[in-house]
Design an enzyme around this catalytic site. Structure first.
Site, PDB file in Angstrom:
ATOM      1  N   ASP A 131      -3.090  -0.180  -2.948  1.00 24.68           N
ATOM      2  CA  ASP A 131      -2.167  -0.081  -1.750  1.00 24.68           C
ATOM      3  C   ASP A 131      -0.685  -0.012  -2.194  1.00 24.68           C
ATOM      4  O   ASP A 131       0.069  -0.940  -2.186  1.00 24.68           O
ATOM      5  CB  ASP A 131      -2.225  -1.163  -0.719  1.00 24.68           C
ATOM      6  N   ALA A 132      -0.140   1.279  -2.833  1.00 25.75           N
ATOM      7  CA  ALA A 132       1.143   1.526  -3.259  1.00 25.75           C
ATOM      8  C   ALA A 132       1.898   2.353  -2.645  1.00 25.75           C
ATOM      9  O   ALA A 132       3.302   2.336  -2.856  1.00 25.75           O
ATOM     10  CB  ALA A 132       0.642   2.397  -4.746  1.00 25.75           C
ATOM     11  N   LYS A 133       1.417   3.257  -1.549  1.00 23.02           N
ATOM     12  CA  LYS A 133       2.228   3.825  -0.741  1.00 23.02           C
ATOM     13  C   LYS A 133       3.468   4.751  -1.365  1.00 23.02           C
ATOM     14  O   LYS A 133       4.473   4.716  -1.138  1.00 23.02           O
ATOM     15  CB  LYS A 133       3.090   3.028   0.283  1.00 23.02           C
ATOM     16  N   ARG A 134       2.790   5.542  -2.512  1.00 19.81           N
ATOM     17  CA  ARG A 134       3.689   6.281  -3.213  1.00 19.81           C
ATOM     18  C   ARG A 134       4.088   7.580  -2.425  1.00 19.81           C
ATOM     19  O   ARG A 134       3.375   8.030  -1.336  1.00 19.81           O
ATOM     20  CB  ARG A 134       3.020   6.433  -4.660  1.00 19.81           C
TER      21      ARG A 134
END
Length: 272
Positions: free
Chosen positions: A94-97
């Site tokens: 869950d990095a939302k890059r």
């Protein structure tokens, strides 16, 4: 892991629960702070206790990055432990890059190749060329932020552009991207009533659904509007499970919370 393999695990274990490993050093039981790696010790205990009741784990990368190099090491040890001990479990970074193409390619290499995650969450605001580098990886999934569970989602995601809500435009546009079959989508449980509209656009795609538990989302409502014959859901719960207790038997209590959700999910699967 392919979507088919994930679906098989869901039916085999009778659960589509994803446990969020949002491991906050300030919230874990204090006795763990004497451990050499308290974050990994906490994660390991949670994983060992809850794995019978879930099919996926989702570390929120911010909680590890905030600790600097030691946090990154804890994250890597956690994923390696999952790969070694529970290889059938799906892993989500869950990095939302999301950045220009060459930068996104490096993010993809970091999470898919170095750490070996099965998937990663990606913000679509910068468009096609910021997402397609993630989609190039075989048997890896890119989970696009579509309609999130936070209050600020209404600032942009549900606003209309040319008569259509932005989140719908994002989903429809993404279907034309190269390797779009590798896409999944984030849809918050607190927006469950929107799932019926989303399923008209992507009737079979997997949806990662956060917000059940501490944020007040309803599993029953999510299933009512979002479940498919092949399930197509990963419902995430983080704080409600991992911080159910700060006592020495925290992992046992976390397992009980996860089992309670799994029992509800089994009931929903039996309706299919």
């Amino acid at each position: 892991m392919t979507s088919q393999e994930l679906t098989e695990q869901i039916f085999k274990k009778q659960t589509f629960l994803c446990v969020g490993l949002d491991t906050d050093i300030d919230k874990i039981p204090t006795y763990l702070l004497s451990e050499k790696d308290p974050v990994f010790s906490f994660n390991k205990a949670i994983i060992d206790a809850t794995h019978p009741y879930c099919v996926a784990y989702k570390p929120n990368i911010a909680f590890y990055e905030a600790l600097g190099a030691s946090g990154w090491k804890s994250l890597k040890k956690t994923i390696e432990y999952l790969h070694t001990e529970y290889p059938e479990l799906y892993t989500i970074a869950d990095a939302k890059r999301g950045d220009i193409g060459n930068t996104s390619r490096m993010y993809a290499k970091a999470f898919f190749e170095d750490l070996g995650f099965d998937s990663i969450t990606v913000a679509p605001y910068m468009g096609k060329d910021s997402v397609e580098p993630f989609l190039e990886f075989e048997n890896k999934h890119t989970i696009l932020l579509a309609l999130t569970s936070n209050e600020g989602a209404y600032d942009f995601q549900t606003q209309k552009a040319d008569g259509e809500e932005l989140y719908k435009k994002v989903i429809k546009t993404s279907l034309d991207w190269h390797n779009s079959e590798n896409l999944m989508y984030v849809v918050g449980a607190t927006k469950a009533e929107y799932l019926a509209e989303i399923r008209k656009i992507i009737p079979e795609s997997f949806l990662l659904v956060p917000g059940v538990g501490a944020q007040g989302g309803s599993l029953e409502e999510v299933c009512k509007y979002g479940i498919t014959n092949n399930v197509g859901l990963l419902v995430n719960s983080s704080r409600k499970i991992i911080y159910a207790s700060d006592s020495s038997n925290f992992a046992e209590i976390a397992a009980a919370k996860a089992e309670a959700i799994q029992i509800q999910m089994k009931d929903e699967l039996e309706k299919l």
